[in-house]
Scaffold this motif. Structure first.
Motif, mmCIF file in Angstrom:
data_model
loop_
_atom_site.group_PDB
_atom_site.id
_atom_site.type_symbol
_atom_site.label_atom_id
_atom_site.label_comp_id
_atom_site.label_asym_id
_atom_site.label_seq_id
_atom_site.Cartn_x
_atom_site.Cartn_y
_atom_site.Cartn_z
ATOM 1 N N HIS A 1 0.855 -1.185 0.000
ATOM 2 C CA HIS A 1 0.000 0.000 0.000
ATOM 3 C C HIS A 1 0.891 1.234 0.000
ATOM 4 O O HIS A 1 1.872 1.296 0.742
ATOM 5 C CB HIS A 1 -0.875 -0.066 1.257
ATOM 6 N N LEU B 1 2.082 4.457 1.085
ATOM 7 C CA LEU B 1 1.884 5.249 2.294
ATOM 8 C C LEU B 1 2.091 6.729 2.030
ATOM 9 O O LEU B 1 1.299 7.567 2.435
ATOM 10 C CB LEU B 1 2.855 4.741 3.365
ATOM 11 N N ARG B 2 3.198 7.041 1.375
ATOM 12 C CA ARG B 2 3.524 8.439 1.112
ATOM 13 C C ARG B 2 4.140 8.553 -0.269
ATOM 14 O O ARG B 2 4.874 7.680 -0.703
ATOM 15 C CB ARG B 2 4.537 8.961 2.132
ATOM 16 N N LEU C 1 9.865 9.569 8.346
ATOM 17 C CA LEU C 1 9.080 8.437 7.812
ATOM 18 C C LEU C 1 7.759 8.899 7.214
ATOM 19 O O LEU C 1 7.239 8.313 6.278
ATOM 20 C CB LEU C 1 8.839 7.451 8.956
ATOM 21 N N ASP C 2 7.208 9.986 7.756
ATOM 22 C CA ASP C 2 5.935 10.451 7.226
ATOM 23 C C ASP C 2 6.097 11.476 6.117
ATOM 24 O O ASP C 2 5.155 12.185 5.782
ATOM 25 C CB ASP C 2 5.087 11.035 8.359
#
Lengths: 489, 450
Positions: B169, B171-172, B209-210
Motif C-alpha cells: 500500500h 503510504l507516502r 518516515l511520514d
C-alpha cells in the motif's frame, strides 16, 4: 487528258490535286452535295466537244459493266445518244446511287452503333478489370488472413498443449502450494501476509497509525537518552565543581571554606532543572575554575622560584612535564567548558518556554530580589549570632580564667590543708582546725562544682533557648567540653 | 584460524543464509546448498541457465535464482525440494531481482527500469510499480522490513514513494528537492530516510518516515559531491564520503556536522597507529636444501607482516586521470563497525590504504597501508574486527588490539577477491575468481603479530 480506269476497280478515283477526298462518314445531305460537286467536277472535265463519241463509248462500257442497257445507238464511231435510253439510264443510275447512299447510311449507322458498343464494351471491360483487381487483392488479403489464422490456430493449439501440461503440473503445484500455505500459516503467522485484505480506509488508517507510532517511539527514546545524558553531564559538572572546591579548600582559611561549604550545602538541595540552577551551576564552575587557575599560576610561580633556586636537569624536565600536564589539564577543562556550553545551548533550545523575555527577566529579578532580601535577613541573624557567640566566648574565657584561678586557689588550699593534715597528724584526735579546713575544702570543692554545674545549666539554658543555629551549638559544645575537661573535680 | 578446502563457485555468488545454518553457492547453472558447519552438500538444484543473481529469503526457507539474459527467476524451497517456481518476465526483460523483506514476494526490475513487477508467491498475484528510477540505489527496505522506499522519476522530476510491505500500500508519495536523485537509504531505526543527489551536486536530504523534510545538508558547491553514504548502526551518525577526499559525519539531533575526517597523503601529528604491510620474500639463494624446496608453495609465495611506522608517514597517491569518467578519487567505501565505535574508509586516490576512525574520540585510530589496492573490507558483525583483502592470497585482520596478515593455505594459490562474514562472526567466506574458501576464526584470543 487521258486516264485509264480498270473496269474492276470501284469508281473511287481522284483526278486533280484540288479535289478533296470524299469523306464517307459525312451525313447523306453533305454527301449528296459533295457527290454533286464531285459529279460536276468530273463532268466538266470528262466530256468535251471533241471526245463525245469516245465518252459515249466509254459510258456504254461502264453501263454494261454495271448491268444497265446501253444508252447510245448506232455503231462504234457514229453512235448517237438515245435520249430515252439516256434518261432511263440516268434514272437507273440515280436509283442505284440512292440505294448506295442508303446502304452507306445504314453502314455508317451500323458503324456508329458498333463504335458506341465498342466504347461501352471498353468501359465495361476496364470496370471489370478494376473489379477483377480488387477481387484479386481481396482474395490475397483473405488468403493472408487465412494463413495467419492458421498460424494462430497452431500456436493456440500449442498453447493449449502447454496449458494442459502446466495444469497437470499445477495440480501438483497447487497441492504443494496448499502445503506451503499451511506451512506459512502455522510457522509464519507472525509475518503479516494478509493478501486478501481489501484496501479500505481502516487499513490505511492502521498503516498511518503504525507509522506515527514508530516515529513517536523514536522521538521518545531520543528524548529519554538526551535527558539521561544531561543528568549525567550535570552530575559530572557537580563533581568537577566539588573537586575544584576541595582542591582550593585545602589552601584557604577555614572561614572562607566554611562559607563555601554552606553555599554548597544549600545548593545541593536546589532542583537542577531550572534555568536559574543551570546558570548558578555554570557560574559556580567558572568561579571555581578561575580560582583554580589563579592557584595553579601561584603554584607555577612558586615552582619557578624553586627552580631558579635549585637548577638541576631533573627539575627542569619535571617542570616541563608538569607544565605539559598543566597545559593538558587546561585544555581538558576548556573542552569541558565548551561541552558544557554546547549542552547548555541544547538544553535551552529544548526546554525553552514560550513566554516573553521581559516577563522572564522580571520574574528573575523578583526572585533575585527575594533571594537578596532573604540573604540580608540571614546575614543579619548570622551577625547577631556571631556577636552573641563572641560574647559567650568572652564569658566562657572569663569563666575559664576564673575557674582556673579558683582551681589554683583550691589547689593551694588543698596543698595547705594536706600540709596541715600532715603536720597536724597525730595519734591523738583533738583537732577542730582540720575539720574546719576540711569543711572549707569541701565547701570550696562543692562551691567549684556548684559553680561548674550552675555554669553548665546556665550555658545549657542559654544555648537551648537562644536562636543560635545547630552548628554553632555543636561548636560551642565542643568548646565547652574542652573547657570542662580542664575543670576536673 | 582454520581454513576449509576450496570449492568451486561462479560469478562470486556465494551467500550464507540469514539464520547462519546454510551456505548457498552457484556453480554455472547449478545451485548447491551446504551445511555451514560440516560443508556437506544438503541440496542440489538445477536452474535453466547460468545464474546471474542469487539471494536467500529473510526466513532462510527459499532461494531466488535470477537469470537476467533469459528474463527468468526461479525460486527453490529448502524444505520441499520438489517445489518449483518459475517467474518469466518475457520480452520485457529483467535487470534486477530481489526478495521482499517478508520472503514471500519477488520484486523484478524490468529492462530500462520501465516498471517493477511484484510477484506474490502465495497468491500468485502480480502488482506493478510504475516509473522506478534507475540510479545507484533506487530502492531500499527498512531494517525491520515494514517499509520500502522507492525513487521514482516522472516528468523529469524526482519523487520518493514509501510503500508498506504488508500489502504494498502506498503510504507516502512526495517530490524531492533534487535535480537527479542518486540514492535512498533508511536509517537503521527506520525513522529517517536519507536521499542524496548525484555526484554533480553535493546535497543530502533527510526525510522523516511520514514524508516531512527534516533537514538539507550541502557541504560545498560547484564540485563533484557525494560518492558514498553510510548510516551508523545506532542511527546516531550519517557518514558522507565525497569526492573532495573527506568524510563528514552528521549527527541525528541537529543534522549538522560533528566531525570532518580528512585523508591527507602525509600524516604528521597523530595518535593513530600506522600499520604498513611489508613483504618479505624468502631468500632462495641461501638454503636450497630438499627440506626447503619440498615446502612447495610457501617457498615461492611472499610472506608479509605488518610493521608500525611512526609519523611523519607518506602514503602513496595515484593521481586520477582528469580525462576519464568516474575519476578514482574520493571516498568510495565507508563502513561502520557493529557497535558504531569505528568507521573504516577508503580513499580511491590512495586505494591501498584503509583508514580506521574512532567515533568516540572523533579522531583517526589506525591507518593500514597494504602493498596492493584494497578490494574489499568488512566489519565483523559481532565485534570491532575488520577483515580486508587486496586480491592476493592473504587475509588481513585489524582489531584495536592489533593487526595480522594471514596467508590462505590453498594449493595453486587462492587469490582472495572478496570476502563476507558469517552472521555469527565466527567464520569468513573468502571468494576467489572461481573458488571459495571458508576461514574459521578461533574462539579464544587470536595471536597478534604486533
Amino acid at each position: 487528258c487521258g486516264f485509264r480506269i480498270s473496269p474492276r476497280e470501284p469508281c473511287t478515283y481522284i483526278k486533280d490535286s484540288d479535289s478533296s477526298p470524299v469523306e464517307y462518314r459525312a451525313s447523306p445531305q453533305r454527301l449528296l452535295t459533295q457527290s454533286t460537286l464531285h459529279r460536276n467536277s468530273i463532268l466538266s472535265s470528262f466530256c468535251t466537244e471533241e471526245n463525245v463519241q469516245e465518252c459515249l463509248f466509254h459510258i456504254t462500257q461502264e453501263l454494261a459493266s454495271l448491268g444497265l442497257s446501253p444508252v447510245g445507238t448506232g455503231c462504234e464511231r457514229h453512235s448517237e445518244l438515245d435520249v430515252v435510253a439516256v434518261l432511263n439510264c440516268m434514272n437507273d443510275l440515280i436509283q442505284l446511287h440512292r440505294r448506295e447512299l442508303r446502304t452507306l447510311e445504314n453502314m455508317e449507322v451500323e458503324q456508329l452503333k458498333s463504335n458506341s458498343s465498342i466504347d461501352y464494351l471498353q468501359i465495361t471491360s476496364t470496370q471489370l478489370k478494376e473489379q477483377l483487381e480488387l477481387s484479386k487483392r481481396e482474395n490475397t488479403g483473405l488468403l493472408e488472413r487465412e494463413r495467419q489464422l492458421q498460424l494462430k490456430v497452431k500456436s493456440l493449439e500449442n498453447h493449449l498443449k502447454n496449458e494442459k501440461e502446466e495444469s497437470e503440473h499445477n495440480m501438483i503445484f497447487s497441492l504443494s502450494c496448499k502445503n506451503f500455505r499451511i506451512l506459512l500459516r502455522t510457522e509464519l503467522a507472525k509475518s503479516k501476509v494478509e493478501q486478501h485484505l481489501w484496501k479500505t480506509d481502516k487499513t490505511e488508517a492502521r498503516h498511518e497509525g503504525e507509522m506515527y507510532k514508530t516515529l513517536l517511539n523514536d522521538y521518545d527514546n531520543r528524548q529519554r537518552e538526551l535527558l539521561l545524558e544531561n543528568a549525567e553531564l550535570k552530575k559530572v559538572l557537580e563533581n568537577m565543581k566539588k573537586d575544584m572546591v576541595s582542591i582550593l579548600k585545602t589552601k584557604k582559611t577555614k572561614e572562607e571554606s566554611d562559607d563555601e561549604d554552606i553555599f554548597d550545602a544549600t545548593k545541593e538541595r536546589v532542583e537542577l532543572f531550572s534555568d536559574d540552577a543551570r546558570e548558578k551551576l555554570t557560574n559556580g564552575i567558572r568561579l571555581q575554575w578561575r580560582k583554580l587557575k589563579s592557584h595553579v599560576e601561584r603554584l607555577d610561580n612558586q615552582a619557578s622560584l624553586v627552580d631558579i633556586s635549585a637548577r638541576s636537569n631533573k627539575d627542569s624536565v619535571s617542570r616541563e612535564t608538569h607544565e605539559e600536564e598543566m597545559h593538558k589539564l587546561r585544555l581538558e577543562i576548556q573542552q569541558c567548558k565548551d561541552y558544557i556550553r554546547m549542552q547548555q545551548q541544547l538544553l535551552q533550545r529544548q526546554l525553552s518556554s514560550p513566554c516573553d523575555e521581559e516577563v522572564t527577566s522580571l520574574l528573575n529579578n523578583c526572585y533575585m530580589q527575594q533571594e537578596k532580601e532573604r540573604l540580608k535577613g540571614d546575614w543579619k541573624t548570622l551577625e547577631e549570632q556571631r556577636k552573641i557567640f563572641d560574647r559567650e566566648r568572652g564569658n566562657f574565657t572569663e569563666a575559664a580564667i576564673r575557674l582556673s584561678h579558683e582551681r589554683k586557689v583550691f589547689e593551694e588550699n588543698r596543698a595547705l590543708w594536706l600540709k596541715h593534715q600532715f603536720l597536724n597528724s597525730s595519734p591523738f584526735p583533738d583537732s577542730s582546725k582540720p575539720q574546719i579546713s576540711r569543711l572549707g575544702r569541701k565547701v570550696t570543692a562543692r562551691q567549684i562544682s556548684f559553680c561548674a554545674v550552675t555554669l553548665q545549666c546556665h550555658l545549657v539554658y542559654r544555648l537551648k533557648y537562644s536562636q543560635v543555629p545547630v552548628v554553632r551549638w555543636a561548636n560551642q559544645k565542643i568548646i565547652f567540653n574542652r573547657l570542662c575537661s580542664h575543670t576536673v573535680v | 584460524m582454520n581454513f576449509s578446502e576450496v570449492f568451486k563457485q561462479s560469478n562470486q555468488l556465494c551467500k550464507v543464509s540469514p539464520d547462519g545454518k546454510y551456505l548457498a553457492t552457484c556453480v554455472q547453472y547449478r545451485l548447491v546448498v551446504r551445511d555451514v558447519a560440516t560443508l556437506q552438500i544438503l541440496q542440489l538444484y538445477t536452474c535453466l541457465d547460468q545464474v546471474s543473481h542469487m539471494e536467500w529469503s529473510s526466513d532462510s526457507q527459499f532461494i531466488l535464482c535470477a537469470m537476467y539474459k533469459r528474463g527468468l527467476v526461479q525460486v527453490w524451497s529448502l524444505e520441499q525440494p520438489d517445489w518449483h517456481c518459475k517467474i518469466d518476465e518475457g520480452s520485457i526483460g529483467l535487470v534486477a531481482s530481489r526478495w521482499s523483506p517478508d520472503g514471500r514476494h519477488v520484486l523484478n526490475t524490468t529492462e530500462f527500469s520501465l516498471r517493477i513487477t511484484v510477484w506474490s508467491l502465495c497468491t500468485k498475484a502480480v502488482s506493478y510499480i510504475k516509473y522506478p528510477k534507475a540510479c545507484q540505489k533506487g530502492l531500499d527496505f527498512s531494517r525491520d522490513g515494514c517499509y520500502m522506499a522507492l525513487a521514482e522519476r516522472r516528468d523529469c522530476k524526482d519523487y520518493v514513494s514509501i510503500f508498506v510491505c504488508d500489502d504494498w500500500h502506498l503510504l507516502r508519495h512526495f517530490e524531492t528537492e533534487t535535480q537527479d536523485l542518486a540514492g535512498v537509504e533508511w536509517s537503521p531505526n527506520g525513522c529517517v530516510l536519507a536521499v542524496w543527489e548525484s555526484c554533480l551536486e553535493y546535497k543530502v536530504l533527510l526525510y522523516s518516515l511520514d514524508g516531512r523534510l527534516l533537514s538539507t545538508y550541502s557541504a560545498y558547491e560547484w564540485s563533484l559531491g557525494i560518492k558514498s553514504v553510510s548510516w551508523s548502526p545506532s542511527s546516531q551518525f550519517l557518514a558522507i564520503g565525497s569526492y573532495d577526499e573527506m568524510v563528514r559525519i552528521l549527527n541525528h539531533i541537529t543534522w549538522k556536522t560533528v566531525a570532518q575526517f580528512q585523508h591527507p597523503s602525509s600524516i604528521n601529528n597523530t595518535k593513530a597507529v600506522v600499520y604498513k604491510e611489508v613483504e618479505k620474500r624468502p631468500a632462495v639463494s641461501e638454503d636450497l636444501s630438499i627440506h626447503n624446496i619440498s615446502m612447495g608453495s610457501t617457498l615461492f609465495s611472499t610472506q608479509s607482516k605488518y610493521e608500525i611506522f611512526l609519523p611523519p608517514v607518506h602514503l602513496p597517491v595515484v593521481k586520477p586521470d582528469p580525462e576519464r569518467a568516474n575519476p578514482k578519487i574520493g571516498i568510495s567505501s565507508l563502513a561502520f563497525s557493529s557497535d558504531s565505535r569505528y568507521l573504516a574508509t577508503k580513499n580511491d586516490s590512495m586505494a591501498s590504504v584503509v583508514w580506521v576512525w574512532d567515533m568516540q574520540k572523533m579522531s583517526l585510530a589506525a591507518v593500514l597501508e597494504q602493498t596492493a589496492p584494497v578490494r574489499c573490507f568488512q566489519w565483523d558483525p559481532r565485534q570491532a574486527r575488520l577483515a580486508m583483502c587486496t586480491g592476493n592470497n592473504k587475509l588481513y585482520l585489524w582489531s584495536p588490539a592489533g593487526c595480522v596478515a594471514v596467508q590462505v593455505p590453498a594449493e595453486g594459490g587462492f587469490q582472495v577477491q572478496s570476502l563476507s562474514w558469517h552472521s555469527s562472526g565466527d567464520s569468513l567466506i573468502l571468494l576467489g575468481k572461481d573458488h571459495l574458501c571458508l576461514c574459521y576464526m578461533e574462539t579464544e584470543q587470536e595471536d597478534k603479530v604486533l
